[in-house]
Every structure is written in structure tokens, then in C-alpha cells.
Enzyme design. Sequence first.
Site, PDB file in Angstrom:
ATOM      1  N   HIS A 135       0.796  -1.240   0.000  1.00 31.42           N
ATOM      2  CA  HIS A 135       0.000   0.000   0.000  1.00 31.42           C
ATOM      3  C   HIS A 135       0.831   1.293   0.000  1.00 31.42           C
ATOM      4  O   HIS A 135       0.321   2.341   0.398  1.00 31.42           O
ATOM      5  CB  HIS A 135      -0.927   0.042   1.231  1.00 31.42           C
ATOM      6  CG  HIS A 135      -2.022  -0.977   1.243  1.00 31.42           C
ATOM      7  ND1 HIS A 135      -1.803  -2.325   1.316  1.00 31.42           N
ATOM      8  CD2 HIS A 135      -3.373  -0.833   1.222  1.00 31.42           C
ATOM      9  CE1 HIS A 135      -2.959  -2.971   1.330  1.00 31.42           C
ATOM     10  NE2 HIS A 135      -3.930  -2.089   1.265  1.00 31.42           N
ATOM     11  N   GLY A 186      -0.454  -2.058  -5.833  1.00 33.86           N
ATOM     12  CA  GLY A 186      -1.380  -3.184  -5.688  1.00 33.86           C
ATOM     13  C   GLY A 186      -2.770  -2.735  -5.256  1.00 33.86           C
ATOM     14  O   GLY A 186      -3.739  -3.466  -5.415  1.00 33.86           O
ATOM     15  N   HIS A 187      -2.859  -1.558  -4.685  1.00 30.40           N
ATOM     16  CA  HIS A 187      -4.179  -0.993  -4.343  1.00 30.40           C
ATOM     17  C   HIS A 187      -4.292   0.363  -5.022  1.00 30.40           C
ATOM     18  O   HIS A 187      -3.732   1.357  -4.571  1.00 30.40           O
ATOM     19  CB  HIS A 187      -4.333  -0.851  -2.830  1.00 30.40           C
ATOM     20  CG  HIS A 187      -5.750  -0.586  -2.393  1.00 30.40           C
ATOM     21  ND1 HIS A 187      -6.587   0.306  -3.054  1.00 30.40           N
ATOM     22  CD2 HIS A 187      -6.482  -1.093  -1.372  1.00 30.40           C
ATOM     23  CE1 HIS A 187      -7.760   0.311  -2.447  1.00 30.40           C
ATOM     24  NE2 HIS A 187      -7.732  -0.528  -1.429  1.00 30.40           N
ATOM     25  N   GLU A 313     -12.697  -9.532  -0.283  1.00 27.56           N
ATOM     26  CA  GLU A 313     -13.368  -8.243  -0.131  1.00 27.56           C
ATOM     27  C   GLU A 313     -13.885  -7.779  -1.492  1.00 27.56           C
ATOM     28  O   GLU A 313     -13.780  -6.610  -1.852  1.00 27.56           O
ATOM     29  CB  GLU A 313     -12.431  -7.187   0.464  1.00 27.56           C
ATOM     30  CG  GLU A 313     -11.904  -7.558   1.828  1.00 27.56           C
ATOM     31  CD  GLU A 313     -11.141  -6.416   2.498  1.00 27.56           C
ATOM     32  OE1 GLU A 313     -11.625  -5.906   3.500  1.00 27.56           O
ATOM     33  OE2 GLU A 313     -10.070  -6.049   1.990  1.00 27.56           O
ATOM     34  N   CYS A 397     -10.881   1.912   7.282  1.00 29.78           N
ATOM     35  CA  CYS A 397     -10.986   2.588   5.977  1.00 29.78           C
ATOM     36  C   CYS A 397     -12.373   3.174   5.725  1.00 29.78           C
ATOM     37  O   CYS A 397     -12.508   4.280   5.196  1.00 29.78           O
ATOM     38  CB  CYS A 397     -10.620   1.623   4.863  1.00 29.78           C
ATOM     39  SG  CYS A 397     -11.508   0.045   4.951  1.00 29.78           S
TER      40      CYS A 397
HETATM   41  O1  FUB Z   1      -6.496  -2.192   1.918  1.00 27.13           O
HETATM   42  C1  FUB Z   1      -6.927  -0.895   2.232  1.00 27.13           C
HETATM   43  C2  FUB Z   1      -8.405  -0.908   2.507  1.00 27.13           C
HETATM   44  O2  FUB Z   1      -8.655  -1.728   3.628  1.00 27.13           O
HETATM   45  C3  FUB Z   1      -9.245  -1.521   1.407  1.00 27.13           C
HETATM   46  O3  FUB Z   1      -9.667  -0.609   0.453  1.00 27.13           O
HETATM   47  C4  FUB Z   1     -10.371  -2.090   2.156  1.00 27.13           C
HETATM   48  O4  FUB Z   1     -11.077  -3.058   1.424  1.00 27.13           O
HETATM   49  C5  FUB Z   1      -9.709  -2.637   3.385  1.00 27.13           C
HETATM   50  O5  FUB Z   1      -9.164  -3.881   3.141  1.00 27.13           O
HETATM   51 ZN    ZN Z   2     -13.595   0.225   3.863  1.00 28.48          ZN
END
Ligand code: FUB
Ligand code: ZN
Length: 630
Positions: A135, A186-187, A313, A397
Site C-alpha cells: 500500500h 497493488g491498491h 473483499e 478505511c
Molecule cells: O487495503 C486498504 C483498505 O482496507 C481496502 O480498500 C479495504 O477493502 C480494506 O481492506
Molecule cells: Zn472500507
Amino acid sequence: MRKYASVTFSDVKITGPFWSERLDTVLNSTIPSQHRQLASYGMLDSLKLPQPVPPLRIPRNRHNFTTQIFWDSDVGKWVEAASYALSHRRDPVVEAQIESIVDDLEKSQAPDGYLNCWYLEREPENRWTNLRDNHELYNAGHMLEGAVAYFHATGRDRHMQIMMRYMDHIAATFGPNPGQKRGYCGHQEIELALVKLYHATGTRKYLDLATYFINERGSQPHYFDIERAARGEAPETFLQGTYEYSQSHIPVRQQTKVVGHAVRAMYMYTAMADLAAEHDDDGLKMACETLWADVTRTRMYVTGGFGPSASNEGFTKDYDLPNDTAYAETCASVAMVFWAARMLNLDLDGQYADILELALYNTSLAGLSRDGTQYFYDNKLDSDGSHQRWDWHPCPCCTMNVARLVASIAGYFYSVADTEIAVHLYGGAKTTLDVAGGKVTLTETSNYPWSGDISLTLDPEGAADFTLALRIPNWTKGATARVNGAPVLMTTERGYLKITRHWAKGDRVELSLPMPAERLYAHPDVRQDVGRVALRRGPLVYCVESHDIVGPVVRMRLPSTAALTSEWRGDLLGGITVVKADAQLTDAAKWGAALYRGTPPTEAPSPLVAVPYYIWCNRGANPMQVWVQE
Ligand code: FUB
Ligand code: ZN
């Protein structure tokens, strides 16, 4: 390609009762209580880089992962939400709290601009070695969004300057040139944040970096493979197993199915729509349209929730929409609002506004309690009474996501083009817009979403020729409109009624959107909803809570012939419209002790009272169903 631009949150004043109440709650309760939570969990201190390094507050799980790694993002989102709040009402306490965070970030920033507090404090030697999981760029994106919002709200640019130094470092580190890493996060998140920075500064480099991240995603050789090999890890150590999880399995323009982690997906589609507009990129726009059709036709809850599965998720397969195990993360619905708003500006089509409104009023709003201090992370559509709101979460989050959405709600009401004003949301708001070469003050009053009677007054500086495009939602039938009392021909163009005329000061438009309570049925392949019915009134989807009925929710049956009525209940949950019907309750008392028998249970008449889904579980946890037996 982008014809319309959203009217920014700071240029719209919310006046209507529904959103004023939510906004006040966020300003008065949510923002301060979130700051207290950030402080008490050590998240604010984590920006200070103390030595010796303190023990982890969130222990590593069995996969050796801790959500503490993305604490920067949570603080960034809080700064963003608090900044939007400041644009409604300046508050010296909140400003001092933000300034203190900026002080810490300024002190912690490395001389080369790098600014990730986890890595700086705990593993400085490992910067940029695990983009797949850790992240790093996601954190940067959220901190950047916070900085841009603070700049817009206050005109202060110290935070944004810090983040620009960091973005310059990132731009030098990543890219296609020799010596650069061909990586991406990755996000997804930083991409859309960079577009915001580009809009705020006009500096092309930031748009180019966002474009690079989106274009590079999913290309071969796969960056996450290269990076994993460099870490000396075997392929099977990748917990999620598939790059669909992060939508990096193939290049984005080739993606036709909505897969993987739902929030990652929605943030990425938001950036894709942004970049399609910036670059007049038809390929990217078409990819967005294909993905939009896929998710809204096969993978969306009736409540505007996304991603049924807890394990990733995210998404599973078409029509797999379980109710009692629904994940439907609040963040995913909030992010859908972001994406839909971008699509709407690319192409004024009511389908985007309809889904924006659905995700907003239902799953997104359900994420925040009435008092503004409790949250849902996952949004079930069927609860046995065990699902309840929480004060905080090891991964908070969703908390700041719903706060930043509500605090910036004013920014989703209107868009403008050269000679057109588009009204997407109703609910009481006032704004002054630049259109057709002049200024026009638009005042909208209504008791939306409880009533569909809407009044708009237009006050151009001088008389002006322009089009007023009023959204006619897909849930209404028989809408009518009048201009200064004269009926308007109700010809809509892709969900908008366009009234083009020579407008003069004080012109008044009356719009009526009938919103009777009605039934909804799911596609026959949604196995969990077979034989069931949901209720909707206007933009609100309803649910039945055990608080309001005589017997257990699971035994309630709403016959298809029962008339639906609605009633304003000022005494209930701060004032809501309930939906009522004469239903049937199966009688377990007369059933006996047998587990099975050859005759069906008897039924007795019983009144059904349904409340809006967004407000459920505000009277303590209790059984609830959105889809009731028919
Ligand atoms: O990984 C960062 C945030 O936390 C994600 O967007 C959510 O789904 C939770 O996993
Ligand atoms: Zn969330």
C-alpha cells in the site's frame, strides 16, 4: 471529451433538511470523534517517527500482515473529510488539528521527498520493494487527496507542497525510462489523486504519472512477479493467488469483467474515467462503459452494494449476491459514487446518476450511524440480529470514506457545460454557476428524498440563453414540470429533461417526481432472492427490522396483492417515511415440535412496516431483511 465539469463542493451550499442533518452530524460528531480515535489508536503519533520504534499496535496476522501499514491513508482520509467540513464552517480546532498533522509530515519527510511513515520508521531499507501488498502508493494517494482538499477549503498550500515533493519523488522513481521502476500500486488510489493534483496545479507531470500507472497496469512481464522474485519469494506465497484481485491480470483496456477486490476496482475505474476525459481516450471510455454494464447488470446489490465476498473483499461470479453473508464494503459504494460522478461528466446519461444515487442513499449512508460515531464495514441485507455497528475497526478505511463523502456531498449536485446546467441530485441547495458567459444563481428547495416535489429558482445576472438539464430518475413514472406555471413537454434525453430558453431573473421551475412505494424483484438467477421481494420508495431501498413488526422477520411474508402505502413518521429515527402493508406471518406456535411435516405452516395477518435501509440498526442490533418472502 468531457463536456461537463462538477460544480465543486465549496461552491454549493446545502440547505435541505436531509443533507443538512447528515452534514451537521459529520461536522459536529464524526470529524471530532474520528480525530479522537486516530489519536487514541496511536495513528497520529505514527506520523512522528519516534526512536526507538514502538511496538506494533495492530499485531501481524498469520500471514505476517498488519493493517497498520496503511495508517497514513487513514490520516489522509480524515484530513480530506475535515477539509470538506471546513468549507461548510471554518473551525479553528479542526484547522489546528490538520496543521499539527502537516507539521509532523513536514518533519518526517525524507530529504529526497519520500514520505511513507511506516517505511521511514520501521523498514527504511525496504522502500518500494513490495508494491503488490504494502500500500505504499495507496497511502501516498490518500495523503495527497487530503492535501488537495485542504488547499481547496482554506487556500493554504503547505500540505500540498509537501505532497508535491513526494509526488516528484514518485514521478522520478516510476516510469518507462531507463533506471525507473515499471511498477504501480497493488491498491489503486494514487491515480485518481494525481488527477486531482493536476486539476489543482495545472502541472502536467502529475497527469502523466497517473496515465503511466493506469497504462502500465497488467502489462507483461508482470511487475509483481519481478518484484516478488527480487524479494526471493515463491509464487505460492501470494495470498490472493490471482492478479484479478488487484485488477492487474491484464491491461485495463482489455478488461471486460468486474473482478477482484471491490474498492480497488472502483478506485481504478474512477481514474480510468478521469483519464478518458483528460485524453479524449475512446478506448478507455469504452472500457469504463463495458465494466459499468457488467457490474450494474450482474454484480450489484439492490442497495447499491458491491463485492459479496469477505475472502477477497470483492467480486465472485455473476448473480452471486448472498444477503446474510454480503460483504458489500462501505468503501466500495462510496467509491462507486466517485466513479459514477466521473462517468456522468463524460456522458450525461441518467444511468450513471441513478446508480450514483442508489449507492449514495443506501449502502454508503448505511455505513454511518445516526449519531455519526458508529459504522458498518460490511453491509448485510439479511441479519439474524448479530450484525451490528462498531465504534472503530482495526482497519478503519470505511469510517473516513463515508465521512469524506457526506462532507463533500455538495460537490455531487451539479455539473456545468458551456451553455448547460445539469442537476443530478435534489435535496435543497444553492449555488452560483458560470454558464453561457455569465453568472446564474440556482436555488433548489425540496424535502427530497421524502418528497419528489422540487422547486428551482434561477437568477441569471442578466437574461441568458442556456439549457437546464434536470435529472428524471429511473424510479419515477409520470414526472411533470412547469416553468413559471406553464407545463413543459416531458421529453427526456437519456434520463434528463432539457429546458432550453431565455432565462430571466426569478424564473421558477416546478418539478414533480412521483415516488410511490413499489416492489422490486431480482433477476431469476440471483438464487438468494428467488421468491422474494424488496421495497423501494424514490431513491431509498427499504428493509424490515424486527423492531417494527410483531414476529420474527424471517416469518414475514408480503403477498404480491398487498397494497403498499407510505407514511411520514416524525417520531421515528429523527423523522422518516415508512412503507406499510398488510402482510402475513407464519405461525410457528401451531406448527408443533416436528422439524418437518407434510403440510405447510398456517399464516395470520400481520402489519409490515419497513424503514429505509440506510437507517437500520440505529435502535440496537436486531434481525433485518431487505428481501422478504413473497
Ligand atoms: O487495503 C486498504 C483498505 O482496507 C481496502 O480498500 C479495504 O477493502 C480494506 O481492506
Ligand atoms: Zn472500507
